[in-house]
Design a protein around this motif. Structure first.
Motif, PDB file in Angstrom:
ATOM      1  N   VAL A 165     -37.850  41.029  34.664  1.00  0.00           N
ATOM      2  CA  VAL A 165     -36.519  41.623  34.771  1.00  0.00           C
ATOM      3  C   VAL A 165     -36.666  43.093  35.149  1.00  0.00           C
ATOM      4  CG1 VAL A 165     -34.339  42.054  33.586  1.00  0.00           C
ATOM      5  CG2 VAL A 165     -35.703  40.038  33.002  1.00  0.00           C
ATOM      6  N   SER A 166     -36.037  43.468  36.233  1.00  0.00           N
ATOM      7  CA  SER A 166     -36.147  44.848  36.693  1.00  0.00           C
ATOM      8  C   SER A 166     -35.019  45.672  36.079  1.00  0.00           C
ATOM      9  CB  SER A 166     -36.066  44.896  38.218  1.00  0.00           C
ATOM     10  OG  SER A 166     -34.803  44.416  38.642  1.00  0.00           O
ATOM     11  N   VAL A 167     -35.285  46.199  34.916  1.00  0.00           N
ATOM     12  CA  VAL A 167     -34.320  47.046  34.216  1.00  0.00           C
ATOM     13  C   VAL A 167     -35.098  47.966  33.295  1.00  0.00           C
ATOM     14  CG1 VAL A 167     -33.988  45.427  32.288  1.00  0.00           C
ATOM     15  CG2 VAL A 167     -32.163  47.037  32.910  1.00  0.00           C
ATOM     16  N   LEU A 168     -34.627  49.202  33.123  1.00  0.00           N
ATOM     17  CA  LEU A 168     -35.337  50.158  32.280  1.00  0.00           C
ATOM     18  C   LEU A 168     -35.247  49.807  30.806  1.00  0.00           C
ATOM     19  CD1 LEU A 168     -34.394  53.533  34.004  1.00  0.00           C
ATOM     20  CD2 LEU A 168     -36.564  52.286  34.129  1.00  0.00           C
ATOM     21  N   THR A 169     -34.180  49.078  30.438  1.00  0.00           N
ATOM     22  CA  THR A 169     -33.911  48.820  29.015  1.00  0.00           C
ATOM     23  C   THR A 169     -34.051  47.337  28.689  1.00  0.00           C
ATOM     24  OG1 THR A 169     -31.568  48.646  29.570  1.00  0.00           O
ATOM     25  CG2 THR A 169     -32.369  50.781  28.764  1.00  0.00           C
ATOM     26  N   PHE A 170     -35.146  46.746  29.137  1.00  0.00           N
ATOM     27  CA  PHE A 170     -35.362  45.313  28.909  1.00  0.00           C
ATOM     28  C   PHE A 170     -35.276  44.975  27.429  1.00  0.00           C
ATOM     29  CE2 PHE A 170     -36.651  41.127  29.751  1.00  0.00           C
ATOM     30  CZ  PHE A 170     -37.730  40.770  28.940  1.00  0.00           C
ATOM     31  N   ASP A 171     -35.741  45.882  26.567  1.00  0.00           N
ATOM     32  CA  ASP A 171     -35.754  45.595  25.135  1.00  0.00           C
ATOM     33  C   ASP A 171     -34.367  45.649  24.508  1.00  0.00           C
ATOM     34  OD1 ASP A 171     -37.061  48.852  24.034  1.00  0.00           O
ATOM     35  OD2 ASP A 171     -35.373  48.304  25.300  1.00  0.00           O
ATOM     36  N   ARG A 172     -33.334  45.835  25.299  1.00  0.00           N
ATOM     37  CA  ARG A 172     -31.962  45.761  24.805  1.00  0.00           C
ATOM     38  C   ARG A 172     -31.271  44.460  25.198  1.00  0.00           C
ATOM     39  NH1 ARG A 172     -29.530  51.878  25.940  1.00  0.00           N
ATOM     40  NH2 ARG A 172     -31.166  53.013  24.837  1.00  0.00           N
ATOM     41  N   TYR A 173     -32.004  43.598  25.909  1.00  0.00           N
ATOM     42  CA  TYR A 173     -31.428  42.346  26.382  1.00  0.00           C
ATOM     43  C   TYR A 173     -32.021  41.153  25.631  1.00  0.00           C
ATOM     44  CZ  TYR A 173     -29.384  44.739  30.387  1.00  0.00           C
ATOM     45  OH  TYR A 173     -28.638  45.560  31.200  1.00  0.00           O
ATOM     46  N   ALA A 174     -31.138  40.319  25.123  1.00  0.00           N
ATOM     47  CA  ALA A 174     -31.582  39.009  24.684  1.00  0.00           C
ATOM     48  C   ALA A 174     -31.781  38.165  25.941  1.00  0.00           C
ATOM     49  CB  ALA A 174     -30.550  38.368  23.774  1.00  0.00           C
ATOM     50  N   MET A 175     -32.676  37.208  25.855  1.00  0.00           N
ATOM     51  CA  MET A 175     -33.019  36.401  27.022  1.00  0.00           C
ATOM     52  C   MET A 175     -32.902  34.915  26.711  1.00  0.00           C
ATOM     53  SD  MET A 175     -33.758  38.634  29.358  1.00  0.00           S
ATOM     54  CE  MET A 175     -34.433  37.522  30.598  1.00  0.00           C
ATOM     55  N   GLY A 176     -32.485  34.180  27.705  1.00  0.00           N
ATOM     56  CA  GLY A 176     -32.375  32.735  27.529  1.00  0.00           C
ATOM     57  C   GLY A 176     -33.029  31.985  28.680  1.00  0.00           C
ATOM     58  N   TRP A 177     -33.481  30.790  28.375  1.00  0.00           N
ATOM     59  CA  TRP A 177     -33.960  29.865  29.397  1.00  0.00           C
ATOM     60  C   TRP A 177     -32.966  28.701  29.480  1.00  0.00           C
ATOM     61  CZ3 TRP A 177     -37.626  30.575  32.913  1.00  0.00           C
ATOM     62  CH2 TRP A 177     -38.657  31.497  32.655  1.00  0.00           C
ATOM     63  N   PHE A 178     -32.641  28.358  30.694  1.00  0.00           N
ATOM     64  CA  PHE A 178     -31.761  27.234  30.963  1.00  0.00           C
ATOM     65  C   PHE A 178     -32.432  26.306  31.961  1.00  0.00           C
ATOM     66  CE2 PHE A 178     -27.591  28.534  29.175  1.00  0.00           C
ATOM     67  CZ  PHE A 178     -27.913  29.826  28.784  1.00  0.00           C
ATOM     68  N   ARG A 179     -31.945  25.089  32.060  1.00  0.00           N
ATOM     69  CA  ARG A 179     -32.432  24.184  33.078  1.00  0.00           C
ATOM     70  C   ARG A 179     -31.294  23.306  33.572  1.00  0.00           C
ATOM     71  NH1 ARG A 179     -36.377  20.109  29.564  1.00  0.00           N
ATOM     72  NH2 ARG A 179     -34.709  19.018  28.409  1.00  0.00           N
ATOM     73  N   GLN A 180     -31.439  22.849  34.802  1.00  0.00           N
ATOM     74  CA  GLN A 180     -30.430  21.979  35.385  1.00  0.00           C
ATOM     75  C   GLN A 180     -31.090  20.922  36.245  1.00  0.00           C
ATOM     76  OE1 GLN A 180     -27.326  23.992  37.579  1.00  0.00           O
ATOM     77  NE2 GLN A 180     -25.920  22.271  37.295  1.00  0.00           N
ATOM     78  N   ALA A 181     -30.910  19.695  35.846  1.00  0.00           N
ATOM     79  CA  ALA A 181     -31.425  18.573  36.617  1.00  0.00           C
ATOM     80  C   ALA A 181     -30.347  18.127  37.604  1.00  0.00           C
ATOM     81  CB  ALA A 181     -31.790  17.428  35.688  1.00  0.00           C
ATOM     82  N   PRO A 182     -30.738  17.482  38.698  1.00  0.00           N
ATOM     83  CA  PRO A 182     -29.755  17.025  39.682  1.00  0.00           C
ATOM     84  C   PRO A 182     -28.673  16.159  39.057  1.00  0.00           C
ATOM     85  CG  PRO A 182     -31.962  16.820  40.558  1.00  0.00           C
ATOM     86  CD  PRO A 182     -32.111  17.197  39.120  1.00  0.00           C
ATOM     87  N   GLY A 183     -27.419  16.502  39.319  1.00  0.00           N
ATOM     88  CA  GLY A 183     -26.308  15.720  38.805  1.00  0.00           C
ATOM     89  C   GLY A 183     -25.974  15.964  37.354  1.00  0.00           C
TER      90      GLY A 183
END
Length: 130
Positions: free
Chosen positions: A24-42
């Motif tokens: 993530v290109s941001v100076l304050t990365f440690d202020r962001y919560a992060m999530g992983w998502f996924r999407q299968a076809p359909g």
């Protein structure tokens, strides 16, 4: 402008492992919560993992609990998703997303809602062969 870039996807056999990365290109990365998502076809995009900005708290969807591990290195502005015991049902485009909302929005499943997140990457494809 915050840029989110995933990498590490690929083709893997069932039962195998794979680690995804997200920078993530941001100076304050440690202020962001992060999530992983996924999407299968359909299918609808599914939130699968979340990590608090300081890395202390994590949460997982039942579909990946015990098999996937989310972590982050705030010094490197990087998020990780270690995936093991992969099966064909894990085949999907995987996305990471950044969120700067207040902590209250993440509880009671809010961390798995796509609307909680402000910035998204383009995704990386994971294909699991049987």
């Amino acid at each position: 402008q915050v840029q989110v870039v995933e990498s590490g996807g690929g083709l893997v056999q069932a039962g195998g492992s794979l680690t995804l990365s997200c920078t993530v290109s941001v100076l304050t990365f440690d202020r962001y919560a992060m999530g992983w998502f996924r999407q299968a076809p359909g299918k609808v995009r599914e939130g699968i993992a979340w990590i608090k900005w300081d890395g202390i708290k994590t949460a997982y969807a039942d579909s990946v609990k015990g098999r996937f591990t989310v972590s982050r290195d705030n010094a490197k502005n990087t998020l990780y998703l270690q995936m093991s015991s992969l099966n064909p049902e894990d085949t999907a485009m995987y996305y990471c997303a950044a969120s700067a909302v207040a902590y209250a929005y993440y509880i009671n499943g809010g961390c798995f809602h796509s609307t909680t997140y402000d910035y998204w990457g383009q995704g990386t494809q994971v294909t699991v062969s049987s």
